[in-house]
Design a protein around this motif. Structure first.
Motif, PDB file in Angstrom:
ATOM      1  N   ALA A  76     -10.681  30.713  29.732  1.00 34.46           N
ATOM      2  CA  ALA A  76     -12.093  30.984  29.429  1.00 34.46           C
ATOM      3  C   ALA A  76     -13.061  30.520  30.518  1.00 34.46           C
ATOM      4  O   ALA A  76     -14.014  31.247  30.840  1.00 34.46           O
ATOM      5  N   PRO A  77     -12.877  29.324  31.118  1.00 31.22           N
ATOM      6  CA  PRO A  77     -13.840  28.894  32.141  1.00 31.22           C
ATOM      7  C   PRO A  77     -13.830  29.774  33.391  1.00 31.22           C
ATOM      8  O   PRO A  77     -14.758  29.685  34.206  1.00 31.22           O
ATOM      9  N   HIS A  78     -12.825  30.610  33.540  1.00 31.03           N
ATOM     10  CA  HIS A  78     -12.683  31.418  34.756  1.00 31.03           C
ATOM     11  C   HIS A  78     -13.051  32.881  34.527  1.00 31.03           C
ATOM     12  O   HIS A  78     -12.733  33.737  35.358  1.00 31.03           O
ATOM     13  N   LEU A  79     -13.722  33.151  33.429  1.00 32.65           N
ATOM     14  CA  LEU A  79     -14.130  34.517  33.120  1.00 32.65           C
ATOM     15  C   LEU A  79     -15.645  34.601  32.978  1.00 32.65           C
ATOM     16  O   LEU A  79     -16.281  33.641  32.530  1.00 32.65           O
ATOM     17  N   PRO A  80     -16.237  35.754  33.320  1.00 32.76           N
ATOM     18  CA  PRO A  80     -17.699  35.891  33.191  1.00 32.76           C
ATOM     19  C   PRO A  80     -18.167  36.133  31.767  1.00 32.76           C
ATOM     20  O   PRO A  80     -19.363  36.018  31.496  1.00 32.76           O
ATOM     21  N   TRP A  81     -17.267  36.506  30.874  1.00 31.19           N
ATOM     22  CA  TRP A  81     -17.617  36.732  29.485  1.00 31.19           C
ATOM     23  C   TRP A  81     -17.130  35.571  28.625  1.00 31.19           C
ATOM     24  O   TRP A  81     -16.091  34.966  28.915  1.00 31.19           O
ATOM     25  N   PRO A  82     -17.834  35.263  27.555  1.00 31.21           N
ATOM     26  CA  PRO A  82     -17.348  34.228  26.639  1.00 31.21           C
ATOM     27  C   PRO A  82     -16.157  34.728  25.829  1.00 31.21           C
ATOM     28  O   PRO A  82     -16.003  35.935  25.587  1.00 31.21           O
ATOM     29  N   ASP A 139       2.817  37.994  29.813  1.00 35.24           N
ATOM     30  CA  ASP A 139       3.757  36.948  29.432  1.00 35.24           C
ATOM     31  C   ASP A 139       2.967  35.841  28.735  1.00 35.24           C
ATOM     32  O   ASP A 139       2.009  35.306  29.309  1.00 35.24           O
ATOM     33  N   PRO A 140       3.332  35.473  27.493  1.00 31.01           N
ATOM     34  CA  PRO A 140       2.553  34.445  26.793  1.00 31.01           C
ATOM     35  C   PRO A 140       2.481  33.111  27.526  1.00 31.01           C
ATOM     36  O   PRO A 140       1.538  32.337  27.300  1.00 31.01           O
ATOM     37  N   GLY A 141       3.429  32.849  28.410  1.00 26.22           N
ATOM     38  CA  GLY A 141       3.424  31.587  29.140  1.00 26.22           C
ATOM     39  C   GLY A 141       2.718  31.645  30.484  1.00 26.22           C
ATOM     40  O   GLY A 141       2.660  30.637  31.192  1.00 26.22           O
ATOM     41  N   ASP A 142       2.165  32.793  30.839  1.00 20.20           N
ATOM     42  CA  ASP A 142       1.559  32.986  32.169  1.00 20.20           C
ATOM     43  C   ASP A 142       0.039  33.119  32.005  1.00 20.20           C
ATOM     44  O   ASP A 142      -0.489  34.218  31.818  1.00 20.20           O
ATOM     45  N   THR A 143      -0.668  32.007  32.090  1.00 24.06           N
ATOM     46  CA  THR A 143      -2.121  32.057  31.885  1.00 24.06           C
ATOM     47  C   THR A 143      -2.833  32.798  33.016  1.00 24.06           C
ATOM     48  O   THR A 143      -3.887  33.398  32.789  1.00 24.06           O
ATOM     49  N   GLU A 144      -2.260  32.780  34.211  1.00 23.35           N
ATOM     50  CA  GLU A 144      -2.880  33.520  35.302  1.00 23.35           C
ATOM     51  C   GLU A 144      -2.798  35.020  35.049  1.00 23.35           C
ATOM     52  O   GLU A 144      -3.759  35.763  35.312  1.00 23.35           O
ATOM     53  N   ALA A 145      -1.678  35.489  34.507  1.00 22.55           N
ATOM     54  CA  ALA A 145      -1.563  36.903  34.158  1.00 22.55           C
ATOM     55  C   ALA A 145      -2.553  37.259  33.054  1.00 22.55           C
ATOM     56  O   ALA A 145      -3.143  38.354  33.060  1.00 22.55           O
ATOM     57  N   LEU A 146      -2.761  36.347  32.122  1.00 26.52           N
ATOM     58  CA  LEU A 146      -3.741  36.575  31.064  1.00 26.52           C
ATOM     59  C   LEU A 146      -5.139  36.686  31.650  1.00 26.52           C
ATOM     60  O   LEU A 146      -5.911  37.593  31.297  1.00 26.52           O
ATOM     61  N   ARG A 147      -5.475  35.786  32.563  1.00 31.37           N
ATOM     62  CA  ARG A 147      -6.795  35.840  33.199  1.00 31.37           C
ATOM     63  C   ARG A 147      -6.988  37.158  33.938  1.00 31.37           C
ATOM     64  O   ARG A 147      -8.044  37.799  33.825  1.00 31.37           O
ATOM     65  N   ARG A 148      -5.961  37.589  34.686  1.00 19.54           N
ATOM     66  CA  ARG A 148      -6.069  38.827  35.452  1.00 19.54           C
ATOM     67  C   ARG A 148      -6.249  40.037  34.537  1.00 19.54           C
ATOM     68  O   ARG A 148      -7.059  40.931  34.827  1.00 19.54           O
ATOM     69  N   ALA A 149      -5.498  40.087  33.441  1.00 17.36           N
ATOM     70  CA  ALA A 149      -5.604  41.228  32.529  1.00 17.36           C
ATOM     71  C   ALA A 149      -6.990  41.305  31.904  1.00 17.36           C
ATOM     72  O   ALA A 149      -7.596  42.387  31.820  1.00 17.36           O
TER      73      ALA A 149
END
Length: 386
Positions: A222-228, A314-324
């Motif tokens: 969340a802190p790395h995204l422009p939307w809440p 991947d549920p364990g890959d927060t960077e992939a979540l951020r990118r998506a």
């Protein structure tokens, strides 16, 4: 209509009040009522909330029998499970249903007079394997035995996805010969979930205390995204074990009524559900009907339900979540396309389709074909007329 000809007059159904099973039961009871089937709903796990009571009151002919017996997956539940079993047998004598529809396992072993259907909404052993890895520890041995007994005594077993049914059979063994095993997907009424003017926000709905929902991953990105990122759901475990720590990077909406959830989904542009374990994902279906683009955990059940109508991580890959999430935030056209695709797929999971699947199975368990009179387990009587 063949389905109506095969329908039982009445069904005794169980539901817990803790998670999505209650919503499923209400949706199914409403769809069955439209086809002349009366449902008696026996609730367990805790008192009904005011919104749950209101939802039940809107289902024609629904009779609710309320209890607070602990559920089989809770801590040290077995005295309550036994007492609940006695209560359910008494209810069967009282309401005399043509069929028993159990949304839990252990009570499948009870000596009901009517045929027993067990629906597998989740399972501690498959949850443990998916979320924590490996086998559940010995303290769940009683749970293993009770679930196996319930499944072995059931006339049929249903799961909402093939992935969940496969997991159930993998962890608890094959069903005895003659038992039916079927997949009948869950459903949501599109009339209750409609797209609204979209806002620049990401929404998640889920129990914060349930590691399967993986809400903590959203807190990390969340802190790395422009939307809440907003999250709706309980942070208090039903066992009273201290609840979940709130994540300061998320906007916590708390527990919302069904109408408030629908409103929140209608406003959200993206629905995030990076789940580690999800037998079906009713909240995802509601989000898709509400016009949200979907970012989901890359697990077999969600792939099965949503195909190419979602982005998977991947549920364990927060960077992939951020990118998506960032991909959809930065590309309005792609976001709208994914939302349109998800809603089109969601419309296929209708209450009518779900009821049709259950009515076919009910008819098979009651030994009926189209036009046959209903057989009743009650001293040779005909089943009550629908």
């Amino acid at each position: 209509m063949a389905d109506a000809a095969r329908a039982p007059g009445s069904v005794l159904m169980t539901a817990d009040t803790v998670g999505g099973v209650f919503s499923y039961a209400i949706e199914l009871a409403r769809a069955l009522a439209a086809r002349g089937v009366r449902t008696s709903l026996a609730t367990l796990g805790g008192p009904l909330s005011a919104p749950q009571r209101e939802a039940a009151g809107r289902v024609p002919g629904l009779a609710v029998f309320e209890s607070s017996f602990r559920l089989e997956w809770m801590e040290d539940p077995w005295n309550d499970v036994a007492r609940a079993g006695d209560w359910l047998l008494e209810l069967e004598e009282r309401v005399r249903p043509a069929l028993i529809h159990l949304n839990g396992y252990a009570h499948g072993a009870l000596g009901f007079r009517a045929p027993k259907l067990v629906v597998a909404h989740s399972c501690v052993l498959s949850w443990w394997a998916a979320v924590l890895g490996g086998e559940a520890p010995p303290r769940y041995d009683r749970y293993r035995r009770e679930v196996a007994r319930g499944l072995a005594a059931a006339s049929a077993v249903v799961a909402p996805t093939r992935a969940m049914l496969d997991a159930l059979l993998r962890h608890h063994g094959p069903l005895p010969g003659g038992a039916r095993a079927e997949v009948i997907p869950n459903a949501a009424d599109p009339a209750r979930f409609a797209p609204r003017p979209k806002e620049e926000l990401v929404l998640a709905v889920g129990r914060l205390w349930d590691q399967a929902k993986n809400i903590e991953a959203l807190g990390e990105v969340a802190p790395h995204l422009p939307w809440p990122i907003q999250v709706a759901g309980s942070d208090v475990h039903p066992d009273g074990g201290g609840g979940a720590t709130r994540l300061p990077s998320l906007e916590h909406l708390g527990v919302l009524s069904p109408s408030a959830v629908a409103a929140a989904l209608g406003r959200a542009s993206i629905y995030a559900h990076p789940a580690r374990y999800e037998p079906f994902g009713l909240s995802v279906l509601e989000a898709a009907l509400s016009g949200c683009a979907l970012v989901l955990g890359d697990i077999p059940s969600l792939r099965e339900v949503w195909g190419d109508a979602a982005l998977y991580v991947d549920p364990g890959d927060t960077e992939a979540l951020r990118r998506a999430l960032r991909t959809l935030i930065d590309a309005p056209g792609a976001r709208r396309e994914m939302a349109t695709r998800a809603r089109a797929r969601a419309l296929g999971f209708s209450p009518r389709r779900m009821a049709r699947g259950y009515l076919r199975l009910y008819g098979a368990l009651l030994g009926r074909g189209p036009g046959e009179e209903g057989r009743s387990p009650w001293r040779g009587e005909h089943a009550p007329c629908a």
